[in-house]
Design an enzyme around this catalytic site. Structure first.
Site, PDB file in Angstrom:
ATOM      1  N   GLY A  95       0.794  -1.232   0.000  1.00 37.14           N
ATOM      2  CA  GLY A  95       0.000   0.000   0.000  1.00 37.14           C
ATOM      3  C   GLY A  95       0.821   1.273   0.000  1.00 37.14           C
ATOM      4  O   GLY A  95       0.317   2.346   0.340  1.00 37.14           O
ATOM      5  N   ARG A 145      -5.009  -8.540  -9.051  1.00 33.41           N
ATOM      6  CA  ARG A 145      -6.074  -9.374  -9.599  1.00 33.41           C
ATOM      7  C   ARG A 145      -6.368  -8.912 -11.026  1.00 33.41           C
ATOM      8  O   ARG A 145      -6.273  -7.699 -11.320  1.00 33.41           O
ATOM      9  CB  ARG A 145      -7.378  -9.255  -8.783  1.00 33.41           C
ATOM     10  N   ASN A 172      -4.338   2.234 -13.406  1.00 28.74           N
ATOM     11  CA  ASN A 172      -3.435   1.204 -12.864  1.00 28.74           C
ATOM     12  C   ASN A 172      -2.004   1.718 -12.901  1.00 28.74           C
ATOM     13  O   ASN A 172      -1.667   2.563 -13.732  1.00 28.74           O
ATOM     14  CB  ASN A 172      -3.540  -0.079 -13.704  1.00 28.74           C
ATOM     15  N   HIS A 183       2.080   0.232 -12.938  1.00 24.33           N
ATOM     16  CA  HIS A 183       2.855  -0.991 -13.176  1.00 24.33           C
ATOM     17  C   HIS A 183       4.347  -0.641 -13.149  1.00 24.33           C
ATOM     18  O   HIS A 183       4.759   0.388 -13.684  1.00 24.33           O
ATOM     19  CB  HIS A 183       2.478  -1.587 -14.544  1.00 24.33           C
TER      20      HIS A 183
HETATM   21  C1  GAR Z   1       3.870  -1.473  -7.230  1.00 22.12           C
HETATM   22  O1  GAR Z   1       5.232  -1.442  -7.531  1.00 22.12           O
HETATM   23  C2  GAR Z   1       3.047  -1.611  -8.489  1.00 22.12           C
HETATM   24  O2  GAR Z   1       3.636  -1.011  -9.595  1.00 22.12           O
HETATM   25  C3  GAR Z   1       2.963  -3.107  -8.643  1.00 22.12           C
HETATM   26  O3  GAR Z   1       2.785  -3.577  -7.341  1.00 22.12           O
HETATM   27  C4  GAR Z   1       3.500  -2.712  -6.442  1.00 22.12           C
HETATM   28  C5  GAR Z   1       2.592  -2.400  -5.263  1.00 22.12           C
HETATM   29  O4  GAR Z   1       3.287  -1.666  -4.289  1.00 22.12           O
HETATM   30  N1  GAR Z   1       1.887  -3.472  -9.519  1.00 22.12           N
HETATM   31  C6  GAR Z   1       1.968  -4.448 -10.443  1.00 22.12           C
HETATM   32  O5  GAR Z   1       2.927  -5.151 -10.580  1.00 22.12           O
HETATM   33  C7  GAR Z   1       0.732  -4.595 -11.328  1.00 22.12           C
HETATM   34  N2  GAR Z   1       0.969  -5.496 -12.404  1.00 22.12           N
HETATM   35  P1  GAR Z   1       2.502  -0.968  -3.088  1.00 22.12           P
HETATM   36  O6  GAR Z   1       1.536  -1.999  -2.515  1.00 22.12           O
HETATM   37  O7  GAR Z   1       3.577  -0.627  -2.096  1.00 22.12           O
HETATM   38  O8  GAR Z   1       1.790   0.236  -3.616  1.00 22.12           O
END
Ligand code: GAR
Length: 217
Positions: free
Chosen positions: A39, A118, A134, A136
């Protein structure tokens, strides 16, 4: 060393460059954040709101893993948090239908996926057309999927980064709103590289939300 370079040349590395004044929004955006893990992006958005650089309010955080640290962060910012455990829904559409109900009950107008691991369905996307964002950890369209950082390391690219985009049915696809570039250092591991990418994520996500909102009629 590269961190210094990234910081010093940050303006050039982030596309498109945004002036602070451009982030002012006449109306307060009502956000619903979806998170599966730590988060930290939720917190970056909450901090931008608290610092009044983003005119918005997080109406609700939805999380799918009971142990997600995102829920603790939501409590710190007095944001209601709702657990929707995906394991309790036989089909992705069922989970998304419940998500839409919670978002609507909290009067959400923009859906912010912040580490939401998800696959989303048309049930969510059709309920919020062009209003699901989103983030990434790669320069899309390179390296989509769950291991964006590891994929970039394995490919041997010298520059990677992060992308904020409108969500679409295909995972980590859809029109790009903002990107930031991050150099890969010879000694980088997935952990060190992801940490530097996240610094850029935290920087661009609030700006990208404002940019996306400004593009709306
Ligand atoms: C982030 O780095 C985001 O870019 C990635 O999950 C992490 C969540 O971090 N998302 C993906 O890989 C989506 N395909 P957080 O929970 O500390 O915000």
């Amino acid at each position: 060393m590269a961190e210094v370079v990234t910081e010093r040349t940050g303006a050039e590395l982030i596309s498109p460059p945004v002036a602070a004044a451009d982030l002012r929004l006449p109306q307060r955006l009502r956000l619903g954040v979806l998170a599966s893990g730590s988060g930290s992006n939720f917190e970056a958005i909450a901090q931008a709101i608290a610092a009044q650089t983003l005119n918005a309010q997080v109406q609700v955080l939805i999380y799918n893993n009971p142990k997600a640290r995102a829920a603790e962060r939501a409590a710190q910012y007095h944001v209601p948090a709702v657990l929707l455990n995906h394991r309790h829904y036989p089909h992705r559409e069922d989970l998304d239908g419940e998500i839409v109900k919670v978002l609507q009950a909290h009067n959400v107008e923009w859906v912010i996926m912040a580490g939401w691991m998800r696959i989303v369905t048309a049930v969510l996307l059709d309920a919020y057309p062009n209003r699901v964002l989103n983030i990434h950890p790669s320069l899309l369209p390179s390296f989509p999927g769950i291991h964006g950082v590891e994929q970039a390391l394995a490919a041997g690219v010298k520059i990677t980064g992060c992308t904020v985009h409108f969500a679409a049915l295909e995972v980590d696809s859809g029109p790009i709103i903002m990107q930031a570039a991050v150099p890969i250092l010879p000694e980088d591991t997935a952990t060190t590289l992801h940490a530097r990418i996240q610094r850029q994520e935290h920087r661009i996500y609030p700006e990208a939300i404002a940019l996306a909102a400004q593009g709306q009629p």
